[in-house]
Design an enzyme around this catalytic site. Structure first.
Site, mmCIF file in Angstrom:
data_model
loop_
_atom_site.group_PDB
_atom_site.id
_atom_site.type_symbol
_atom_site.label_atom_id
_atom_site.label_comp_id
_atom_site.label_asym_id
_atom_site.label_seq_id
_atom_site.Cartn_x
_atom_site.Cartn_y
_atom_site.Cartn_z
ATOM 1 N N GLU A 134 -5.600 -4.806 10.489
ATOM 2 C CA GLU A 134 -4.573 -3.797 10.729
ATOM 3 C C GLU A 134 -4.900 -2.997 11.992
ATOM 4 O O GLU A 134 -5.711 -2.066 11.942
ATOM 5 C CB GLU A 134 -4.501 -2.816 9.545
ATOM 6 C CG GLU A 134 -4.135 -3.441 8.230
ATOM 7 C CD GLU A 134 -3.536 -2.415 7.271
ATOM 8 O OE1 GLU A 134 -2.425 -2.648 6.784
ATOM 9 O OE2 GLU A 134 -4.170 -1.364 7.034
ATOM 10 N N ASN A 179 0.869 -1.182 0.000
ATOM 11 C CA ASN A 179 0.000 0.000 0.000
ATOM 12 C C ASN A 179 0.905 1.232 0.000
ATOM 13 O O ASN A 179 1.463 1.582 1.032
ATOM 14 C CB ASN A 179 -0.891 -0.036 1.250
ATOM 15 C CG ASN A 179 -1.713 1.229 1.403
ATOM 16 O OD1 ASN A 179 -1.786 2.056 0.493
ATOM 17 N ND2 ASN A 179 -2.347 1.381 2.561
ATOM 18 N N GLU A 191 -7.056 4.841 7.558
ATOM 19 C CA GLU A 191 -6.856 6.261 7.237
ATOM 20 C C GLU A 191 -8.085 6.832 6.527
ATOM 21 O O GLU A 191 -8.410 8.006 6.679
ATOM 22 C CB GLU A 191 -5.579 6.428 6.397
ATOM 23 C CG GLU A 191 -4.330 6.254 7.262
ATOM 24 C CD GLU A 191 -3.132 5.642 6.545
ATOM 25 O OE1 GLU A 191 -3.092 5.652 5.305
ATOM 26 O OE2 GLU A 191 -2.233 5.133 7.249
ATOM 27 N N SER A 202 3.205 -2.034 10.362
ATOM 28 C CA SER A 202 4.644 -2.135 10.613
ATOM 29 C C SER A 202 5.224 -3.506 10.249
ATOM 30 O O SER A 202 6.094 -4.032 10.951
ATOM 31 C CB SER A 202 4.976 -1.764 12.061
ATOM 32 O OG SER A 202 4.666 -0.401 12.301
ATOM 33 N N HIS A 234 -9.616 1.297 4.553
ATOM 34 C CA HIS A 234 -8.363 1.477 5.301
ATOM 35 C C HIS A 234 -8.616 2.428 6.477
ATOM 36 O O HIS A 234 -9.409 3.361 6.360
ATOM 37 C CB HIS A 234 -7.269 2.032 4.380
ATOM 38 C CG HIS A 234 -5.916 2.017 5.017
ATOM 39 N ND1 HIS A 234 -5.511 2.983 5.902
ATOM 40 C CD2 HIS A 234 -4.896 1.133 4.926
ATOM 41 C CE1 HIS A 234 -4.282 2.692 6.323
ATOM 42 N NE2 HIS A 234 -3.891 1.573 5.745
ATOM 43 N N GLY A 274 2.409 2.333 10.725
ATOM 44 C CA GLY A 274 3.392 3.404 10.595
ATOM 45 C C GLY A 274 4.117 3.760 11.881
ATOM 46 O O GLY A 274 4.809 4.764 11.959
ATOM 47 N N LYS A 319 0.148 4.258 -0.376
ATOM 48 C CA LYS A 319 -0.502 5.463 0.180
ATOM 49 C C LYS A 319 -0.255 6.668 -0.734
ATOM 50 O O LYS A 319 -0.104 6.505 -1.944
ATOM 51 C CB LYS A 319 -0.045 5.708 1.616
ATOM 52 C CG LYS A 319 -0.209 4.447 2.491
ATOM 53 C CD LYS A 319 -0.076 4.688 3.955
ATOM 54 C CE LYS A 319 -0.233 3.357 4.692
ATOM 55 N NZ LYS A 319 -0.196 3.506 6.138
HETATM 56 P P1 PGA Z 1 2.750 0.358 7.600
HETATM 57 O O1 PGA Z 1 1.273 0.583 6.968
HETATM 58 O O2 PGA Z 1 3.266 -0.936 7.046
HETATM 59 O O3 PGA Z 1 3.539 1.557 7.171
HETATM 60 O O4 PGA Z 1 2.559 0.282 9.089
HETATM 61 C C1 PGA Z 1 0.402 -0.486 6.746
HETATM 62 C C2 PGA Z 1 -0.896 0.015 6.167
HETATM 63 O O5 PGA Z 1 -1.380 1.076 6.574
HETATM 64 O O6 PGA Z 1 -1.484 -0.637 5.279
#
Ligand code: PGA
Length: 252
Positions: free
Chosen positions: A164, A9, A96, A210, A94, A170, A11
Site C-alpha cells: 500500500e 479495512n 496509519e 484507492s 498498516h 484515501g 478503519k
Molecule cells: P483506501 O484505503 O482504499 O481508502 O485508499 C486503503 C487502506 O488504507 O487499506
C-alpha cells in the site's frame, strides 16, 4: 494457483449497529460469490456482533490491529488470544499505525510472530510515503518493511502481504496497475530470498490504496496482484460487492 482475496479495512468507521447493517446488506450479494476470498475488518468493538451476523455465510472476519503480548497490564490494548476464535485475519503494520502510533518494523515483527502463534493470519502492510516515492526509495522501503516485519517467521506461516503506497491511500490516486505489479514482484523476490521460492510463489500479495470498482479489474489482470486491501470503498456495500464480483471473474 493463488486464490484472490479482497479484504475491506473499515478503519475507525461504523458503530456496532452500522457494522451489522453493512454486512447484512452485503451478505445476500457476496455469500454466493466463489473463487475469491472475502474478508471484512470492522473495528474491534464490532467483531463479536459482526461474527454473529456473518454466521453460516462465506464472508470472513479480520481485525485491524492487535498488541503482541498475550495478557497483562496494557491498558486499552487487545491481545492475540482475545482475537483467536473470533476472527481469522488481522491487519498488521498498516501505514496509519506506523505514522500515527509509532509502530516500527520491530514492533510489527513482534505482532506478526504473536499473531501466527495464536493461529491468526496476518495481513502485513508495507509501502512507501510520498516523499520516499519522490526520492526514488520505493524499492528500498518495501524491502526494509518486508525484511524487518517478517523476521524469524516459521516457513509454514500462513499470512498475506498488502503493498500500500501511502500516497495512494484515501487520495483517490491509485498506483497504476503496472507500477503496483512491479513493486509486488519486488516484494515477492524479497520474500523468496528470505523463505524460498515455493513459499514466495504461494504467498498472496495484495494491492491497496484507492482501490475502487473502476480500477479493480485492471489491477487484477496483473500477474503479481492477488487481490486488494480496500479502505473507503469497503464501506459502501455496492462498491465492495462490485469489487469482489469483478475479482471473481478474472482468469489468470
Ligand atoms: P483506501 O484505503 O482504499 O481508502 O485508499 C486503503 C487502506 O488504507 O487499506
Amino acid at each position: 494457483m493463488r486464490i484472490p482475496i479482497i479484504a475491506g479495512n473499515w478503519k475507525m468507521n461504523t458503530t456496532v449497529s452500522e457494522a451489522v447493517k453493512l454486512v447484512g446488506d452485503m451478505r445476500p450479494l457476496l455469500d454466493p460469490v466463489n473463487n475469491v476470498e472475502k474478508v471484512v475488518c470492522p473495528p474491534f468493538i464490532s467483531l463479536t456482533a459482526v461474527k454473529e451476523a456473518l454466521k453460516g455465510g462465506s464472508i470472513k472476519l479480520g481485525a485491524q490491529n492487535m498488541y503482541f503480548e498475550e495478557k497483562g497490564a496494557f491498558t486499552g490494548e487487545v491481545s492475540p488470544l482475545m482475537l483467536a476464535g473470533l476472527c481469522e485475519y488481522v491487519i498488521l503494520g498498516h501505514s496509519e499505525r506506523r505514522q500515527y502510533f509509532g509502530e516500527t518494523n520491530e514492533i510489527i515483527n513482534k505482532k506478526v510472530l504473536a499473531a501466527l502463534k495464536a493461529n491468526l493470519k496476518p495481513i502485513l502492510c508495507v509501502g512507501e510515503s510520498l516523499a520516499q516515492y519522490d526520492a526514488g526509495q520505493t524499492e528500498a522501503v518495501v524491502t526494509d518493511h518486508v525484511t524487518g516485519s517478517l523476521k524469524d517467521i516459521p516457513a509454514s506461516a500462513s499470512l498475506i502481504i498488502a503493498y500500500e503506497p501511502v500516497w495512494a491511500i484515501g487520495t483517490g490516486k491509485a498506483a497504476t496497475s503496472e507500477q503496483a505489479n512491479k513493486i509486488i514482484g519486488i516484494v515477492r523476490k524479497v520474500v523468496a530470498k528470505m523463505y524460498g521460492d515455493s513459499f514466495a510463489q504461494s504467498l498472496r500479495i495484495l494491492y491497496g490504496g484507492s482501490v475502487t470498482a473502476d480500477n479493480i479489474a485492471e489491477l487484477m489482470k496483473q500477474p503479481e496482484i492477488d487481490g486488494g486491501l480496500v479502505g473507503g470503498a469497503s464501506l459502501k456495500g455496492d462498491a465492495f460487492t462490485s469489487i469482489v464480483k469483478q475479482t471473481a471473474q478474472v482468469n489468470k
